[in-house]
Design a protein around this motif. Sequence first.
Motif, mmCIF file in Angstrom:
data_model
loop_
_atom_site.group_PDB
_atom_site.id
_atom_site.type_symbol
_atom_site.label_atom_id
_atom_site.label_comp_id
_atom_site.label_asym_id
_atom_site.label_seq_id
_atom_site.Cartn_x
_atom_site.Cartn_y
_atom_site.Cartn_z
ATOM 1 N N MET A 1 36.457 4.752 -18.326
ATOM 2 C CA MET A 1 35.613 5.556 -19.221
ATOM 3 C C MET A 1 34.460 6.164 -18.420
ATOM 4 N N THR A 2 34.265 7.483 -18.596
ATOM 5 C CA THR A 2 33.203 8.182 -17.884
ATOM 6 C C THR A 2 31.834 7.708 -18.353
ATOM 7 N N LYS A 3 30.954 7.434 -17.409
ATOM 8 C CA LYS A 3 29.614 6.986 -17.758
ATOM 9 C C LYS A 3 28.754 8.195 -18.150
ATOM 10 N N ILE A 4 28.160 8.110 -19.341
ATOM 11 C CA ILE A 4 27.288 9.179 -19.843
ATOM 12 C C ILE A 4 25.847 8.716 -19.704
ATOM 13 N N THR A 5 25.060 9.445 -18.908
ATOM 14 C CA THR A 5 23.669 9.053 -18.672
ATOM 15 C C THR A 5 22.724 9.733 -19.671
ATOM 16 N N ALA A 6 21.524 9.185 -19.756
ATOM 17 C CA ALA A 6 20.501 9.783 -20.628
ATOM 18 C C ALA A 6 20.170 11.188 -20.159
ATOM 19 N N SER A 7 20.227 11.418 -18.850
ATOM 20 C CA SER A 7 19.963 12.740 -18.297
ATOM 21 C C SER A 7 21.019 13.742 -18.752
ATOM 22 N N ASP A 8 22.292 13.297 -18.799
ATOM 23 C CA ASP A 8 23.383 14.162 -19.273
ATOM 24 C C ASP A 8 23.155 14.557 -20.728
ATOM 25 N N VAL A 9 22.782 13.563 -21.525
ATOM 26 C CA VAL A 9 22.558 13.796 -22.961
ATOM 27 C C VAL A 9 21.406 14.774 -23.157
ATOM 28 N N ASN A 10 20.333 14.565 -22.409
ATOM 29 C CA ASN A 10 19.157 15.427 -22.542
ATOM 30 C C ASN A 10 19.472 16.861 -22.117
ATOM 31 N N LYS A 11 20.256 17.012 -21.073
ATOM 32 C CA LYS A 11 20.644 18.345 -20.596
ATOM 33 C C LYS A 11 21.419 19.092 -21.685
ATOM 34 N N LEU A 12 22.349 18.408 -22.329
ATOM 35 C CA LEU A 12 23.148 19.022 -23.387
ATOM 36 C C LEU A 12 22.280 19.333 -24.604
ATOM 37 N N ARG A 13 21.356 18.433 -24.867
ATOM 38 C CA ARG A 13 20.448 18.639 -26.002
ATOM 39 C C ARG A 13 19.583 19.877 -25.781
ATOM 40 N N GLN A 14 19.085 20.057 -24.554
ATOM 41 C CA GLN A 14 18.264 21.217 -24.231
ATOM 42 C C GLN A 14 19.062 22.514 -24.339
ATOM 43 N N ALA A 15 20.331 22.441 -23.995
ATOM 44 C CA ALA A 15 21.184 23.629 -24.010
ATOM 45 C C ALA A 15 21.612 24.037 -25.408
ATOM 46 N N THR A 16 21.754 23.066 -26.296
ATOM 47 C CA THR A 16 22.326 23.362 -27.621
ATOM 48 C C THR A 16 21.376 23.132 -28.788
ATOM 49 N N GLY A 17 20.363 22.280 -28.578
ATOM 50 C CA GLY A 17 19.474 21.937 -29.688
ATOM 51 C C GLY A 17 20.050 20.872 -30.606
ATOM 52 N N ALA A 18 21.223 20.359 -30.287
ATOM 53 C CA ALA A 18 21.861 19.338 -31.114
ATOM 54 C C ALA A 18 21.148 17.992 -30.979
ATOM 55 N N GLY A 19 21.365 17.111 -31.933
ATOM 56 C CA GLY A 19 20.744 15.803 -31.923
ATOM 57 C C GLY A 19 21.259 14.933 -30.785
ATOM 58 N N MET A 21 22.479 11.828 -30.659
ATOM 59 C CA MET A 21 23.764 11.145 -30.866
ATOM 60 C C MET A 21 24.923 12.131 -30.881
ATOM 61 N N ASP A 22 24.708 13.322 -31.458
ATOM 62 C CA ASP A 22 25.754 14.347 -31.449
ATOM 63 C C ASP A 22 26.095 14.737 -30.017
ATOM 64 N N CYS A 23 25.061 14.872 -29.184
ATOM 65 C CA CYS A 23 25.286 15.226 -27.783
ATOM 66 C C CYS A 23 26.011 14.119 -27.035
ATOM 67 N N LYS A 24 25.603 12.880 -27.278
ATOM 68 C CA LYS A 24 26.248 11.759 -26.607
ATOM 69 C C LYS A 24 27.714 11.654 -27.011
ATOM 70 N N ASN A 25 27.987 11.777 -28.311
ATOM 71 C CA ASN A 25 29.370 11.696 -28.801
ATOM 72 C C ASN A 25 30.232 12.824 -28.247
ATOM 73 N N ALA A 26 29.645 14.038 -28.154
ATOM 74 C CA ALA A 26 30.390 15.179 -27.616
ATOM 75 C C ALA A 26 30.719 14.960 -26.147
ATOM 76 N N LEU A 27 29.779 14.413 -25.383
ATOM 77 C CA LEU A 27 30.019 14.136 -23.966
ATOM 78 C C LEU A 27 31.061 13.051 -23.777
ATOM 79 N N VAL A 28 31.020 12.038 -24.641
ATOM 80 C CA VAL A 28 32.027 10.965 -24.571
ATOM 81 C C VAL A 28 33.409 11.550 -24.838
ATOM 82 N N GLU A 31 34.683 13.503 -22.050
ATOM 83 C CA GLU A 31 34.779 12.715 -20.822
ATOM 84 C C GLU A 31 33.807 13.220 -19.755
ATOM 85 N N GLY A 32 32.597 13.574 -20.204
ATOM 86 C CA GLY A 32 31.549 13.983 -19.283
ATOM 87 C C GLY A 32 31.557 15.450 -18.893
ATOM 88 N N ASP A 33 32.562 16.196 -19.358
ATOM 89 C CA ASP A 33 32.649 17.624 -19.024
ATOM 90 C C ASP A 33 31.622 18.387 -19.874
#
Length: 274
Positions: A1-19, A21-28, A31-33
Amino acid sequence: MTKITASDVNKLRQATGAGMMDCKNALVEAEGDFEKAIEILRKKGQKVAAKRADRESTEGAAIAKVSNDNTKGVAIVLGCETDFVGKNDSFVDLAHKLAELALECSTKEELLAADFDGISVSEKLIEQTGVIGEKIDINAFEKIEAPYVGSYIHAGNKIATLVGLSSCADGADVVAKDVAMQAAAMSPIALDEDGVDAATIEKEIEIAKEQLRGEGKPEAMLDNIAKGKLKRFFKDNTLVNQDFIKDSKQSVAQYVKSLGNDVKVTAFRRVTLG
């Protein structure tokens, strides 16, 4: 399982404005893409948008923007479903960004097709529908060009107005804003008498005649008295003929002439929620 970091989640959140948990679930799920995660969030937005297509977006933010040279202005309403979302800072910020884009567009359709950080405005609205969970749309788009354009946004972003003047004389900024405030407060139906459509004039004349008949006025007198009432209607409901709200001893047209006898209001636009 790909490790999702807080930095990854924050980057996606900044790009999309999504919440978060939504960002973390989308990254999971992706698979980190990162790009795939963005696509997942956009698809979520499409699903939410489809479910809420029949909802009314009567709340939101009315925003007016003017170009740096004050020769053109735009007023838009970014609509949503609830007052709570309409007052949200990120939602209002999005409305301001869209209004800036709208300055370079001629129509609502052109704005919806414009680029917003690599996607169209239309796609951005769908994306944000998924983020917020409410229907979001551009409910109004108005634009004017003139030698000088001023604007006004009423407190709470409920009303936005634009006013065009025939001259950029000294003091035009103050006068244009005052007249834009007048348009926001007094809700004129037209710039002047010539801007009132024939159907409205006919309706007002008939209303006046019915009132006069009720007062027992002779039928032969109705036309002349009704014309007098129509003049009053024009004074109350057309921008340049209204009493100026800051000095009722003069009309808006007279106030504008403080810039010079030849200076006139060339156009105005008013957008509101609802």
